[in-house]
Write an enzyme that holds these catalytic residues in place. Structure first.
Site, short mmCIF file in Angstrom:
data_model
loop_
_atom_site.label_atom_id
_atom_site.label_comp_id
_atom_site.label_asym_id
_atom_site.label_seq_id
_atom_site.Cartn_x
_atom_site.Cartn_y
_atom_site.Cartn_z
N LEU A 183 0.82 -1.21 0.00
CA LEU A 183 0.00 0.00 0.00
C LEU A 183 0.85 1.26 0.00
O LEU A 183 0.50 2.25 -0.64
CB LEU A 183 -0.92 0.01 1.23
N ASP A 205 11.46 3.32 4.62
CA ASP A 205 11.16 1.91 4.91
C ASP A 205 12.35 1.33 5.66
O ASP A 205 13.48 1.76 5.45
CB ASP A 205 10.90 1.11 3.62
N ASP A 222 13.79 3.18 10.38
CA ASP A 222 12.96 2.34 11.24
C ASP A 222 12.09 3.28 12.07
O ASP A 222 12.61 4.01 12.92
CB ASP A 222 13.88 1.49 12.14
N VAL A 223 10.80 3.26 11.81
CA VAL A 223 9.92 4.24 12.46
C VAL A 223 9.81 4.03 13.97
O VAL A 223 9.32 4.92 14.68
CB VAL A 223 8.49 4.27 11.85
N SER A 251 -6.89 -0.60 10.06
CA SER A 251 -7.28 -1.88 9.46
C SER A 251 -8.69 -2.18 9.91
O SER A 251 -9.12 -1.73 10.98
CB SER A 251 -6.36 -2.99 9.96
N TYR A 284 -2.41 -6.50 17.04
CA TYR A 284 -2.68 -5.70 15.83
C TYR A 284 -3.93 -4.84 16.02
O TYR A 284 -3.95 -3.65 15.68
CB TYR A 284 -2.85 -6.66 14.66
N LYS A 340 -4.09 -0.83 15.89
CA LYS A 340 -4.90 -0.17 14.85
C LYS A 340 -6.05 0.64 15.44
O LYS A 340 -6.46 1.65 14.87
CB LYS A 340 -5.41 -1.21 13.85
N1 LIG Z 1 -2.85 -5.52 2.90
C1 LIG Z 1 -3.93 -5.51 3.65
O1 LIG Z 1 -4.87 -6.28 3.42
C2 LIG Z 1 -4.06 -4.55 4.81
C3 LIG Z 1 -5.29 -4.52 5.46
C4 LIG Z 1 -5.46 -3.65 6.52
C5 LIG Z 1 -4.43 -2.83 6.92
N2 LIG Z 1 -3.23 -2.86 6.30
C6 LIG Z 1 -2.18 -1.95 6.78
O2 LIG Z 1 -1.69 -1.19 5.71
C7 LIG Z 1 -0.29 -0.91 5.90
C8 LIG Z 1 0.49 -1.41 4.69
O3 LIG Z 1 0.23 -2.79 4.54
P1 LIG Z 1 0.80 -3.67 3.33
O4 LIG Z 1 -0.21 -4.72 3.09
O5 LIG Z 1 1.27 -2.80 2.23
O6 LIG Z 1 2.03 -4.35 4.10
P2 LIG Z 1 3.44 -4.85 3.55
O7 LIG Z 1 3.97 -5.80 4.58
O8 LIG Z 1 3.32 -5.32 2.16
O9 LIG Z 1 4.31 -3.50 3.60
C9 LIG Z 1 4.62 -2.87 4.81
C10 LIG Z 1 5.94 -2.14 4.67
O10 LIG Z 1 6.27 -1.58 5.97
C11 LIG Z 1 7.66 -1.73 6.16
N3 LIG Z 1 8.02 -1.68 7.58
C12 LIG Z 1 7.87 -2.67 8.50
N4 LIG Z 1 8.38 -2.27 9.67
C13 LIG Z 1 8.86 -1.02 9.50
C14 LIG Z 1 9.52 -0.10 10.35
N5 LIG Z 1 9.82 -0.41 11.63
N6 LIG Z 1 9.90 1.12 9.85
C15 LIG Z 1 9.63 1.42 8.55
N7 LIG Z 1 9.01 0.57 7.69
C16 LIG Z 1 8.63 -0.63 8.17
C17 LIG Z 1 7.98 -3.09 5.54
O11 LIG Z 1 9.36 -3.25 5.26
C18 LIG Z 1 7.10 -3.07 4.30
O12 LIG Z 1 7.77 -2.55 3.17
C19 LIG Z 1 0.09 -1.61 7.20
O13 LIG Z 1 0.03 -0.68 8.27
C20 LIG Z 1 -0.98 -2.65 7.37
O14 LIG Z 1 -1.17 -3.00 8.72
C21 LIG Z 1 -3.02 -3.73 5.24
#
Ligand SMILES: NC(=O)c1ccc[n+]([C@@H]2O[C@H](COP(=O)([O-])OP(=O)(O)OC[C@H]3O[C@@H](n4cnc5c(N)ncnc54)[C@H](O)[C@@H]3O)[C@@H](O)[C@H]2O)c1
Length: 251
Positions: free
Chosen positions: A22, A41, A63-64, A142, A154, A158
């Protein structure tokens, strides 16, 4: 790309967790609408590859969960691209388990990345936004914020993001700053792919619109909520979930 204008021309947009999924889809969309995007990232290598396609973007391994790294990143963005107009708190991880089996590390990883990370980033940009009288803050929650089996950590993170964003919305309202939340359902990203296949398939069957979502559909909502034109929309949680959050469907 259809349906996009240049609403973000001259804006600096900072996105965390932007190496894939996303975060990357939103970064692409903001860039397509004219923004200078700052991508962060924890996976610096993958991020560098992703950012190569976005002209004028800036990638940084951050790293956030580290306030120090976040502060340094925001200062660097200001120096290279300009002050942050739009912050997207997107970084997140999952470490699922039933509550009696969750260990402290699983709890901390999830809460620290999603919630504490978003706090670090928000705090780092907020004073500058206030000074300039303009800001957009978007956080990625989420559908699980309402509760989800095996996701106590989680869901807590969230749901916490929602309380934090509503408070930031109040604190920013008189200063041209909005704070909103997107609560995605099941979206086709590497995170979704990492879920156990039977769980993923079971969930997908319960989506009222009958399919999982595309990352571009989250980017579409983000592009609206973070636009200048959405200045009267603040403190909302926008479900982008194909109706899965509506309740029980016996379809
Ligand atoms: N994909 C879904 O269905 C979904 C649904 C609900 C919520 N979300 C939320 O949307 C967001 C993005 O999800 P996604 O599916 O793209 O996930 P993803 O795992 O594909 O990507 C997440 C990114 O965050 C990075 N990351 C992890 N820890 C980090 C840190 N400490 N500092 C900086 N970067 C860090 C990872 O390296 C990765 O590139 C997340 O917060 C997730 O919880 C996703």
């Amino acid at each position: 790309m259809t349906g996009t204008g240049q609403r973000y021309h001259g804006r600096v947009v900072a996105v965390t967790g932007a190496a894939q999924g996303l975060g990357l889809a939103m970064a692409r969309r903001f860039a397509a609408e004219g923004a200078r995007v700052a991508l962060a990232d924890v996976d610096g290598e993958r991020l560098a590859a992703a950012s190569a396609e976005l002209r004028g973007s800036m990638a940084a391994a951050v790293d956030v969960t580290s306030a120090e790294q976040v502060d340094r990143w925001v200062a660097l963005v200001r120096e290279r691209l300009g002050p942050v107009d739009v912050l997207v708190n997107n970084a997140g991880v999952i470490r699922d388990g039933r509550v009696e089996q969750l260990d402290d590390a699983q709890w901390a990883a999830v809460v620290d990345v999603s919630l504490r990370g978003a706090f670090h980033c928000t705090r780092a940009v907020f004073a500058g936004m206030k000074e300039r009288g303009y800001g957009r803050i978007l956080s990625m929650s989420s559908m699980s914020w309402r509760g989800n089996f095996g996701q106590a950590n989680y869901a807590a993170a969230k749901a916490g993001l929602i309380g934090m964003s509503r408070t930031i919305a109040l604190e920013g309202a008189a200063h041209g700053i909005t704070a909103n939340v997107i609560a995605p359902g099941l979206i086709d990203t590497p995170m979704l792919a990492s879920m156990k296949a039977p769980v993923r398939e079971k969930l997908a069957r319960r989506v009222p619109v009958g399919r999982v979502g595309r990352p571009e559909e989250i980017a579409e909502a983000a592009a609206f909520l973070c636009s200048e034109q959405a200045g009267y929309v603040t403190g909302v949680v926008l479900d982008v979930d194909g109706g899965i959050g509506l309740g029980i469907s016996l379809r």
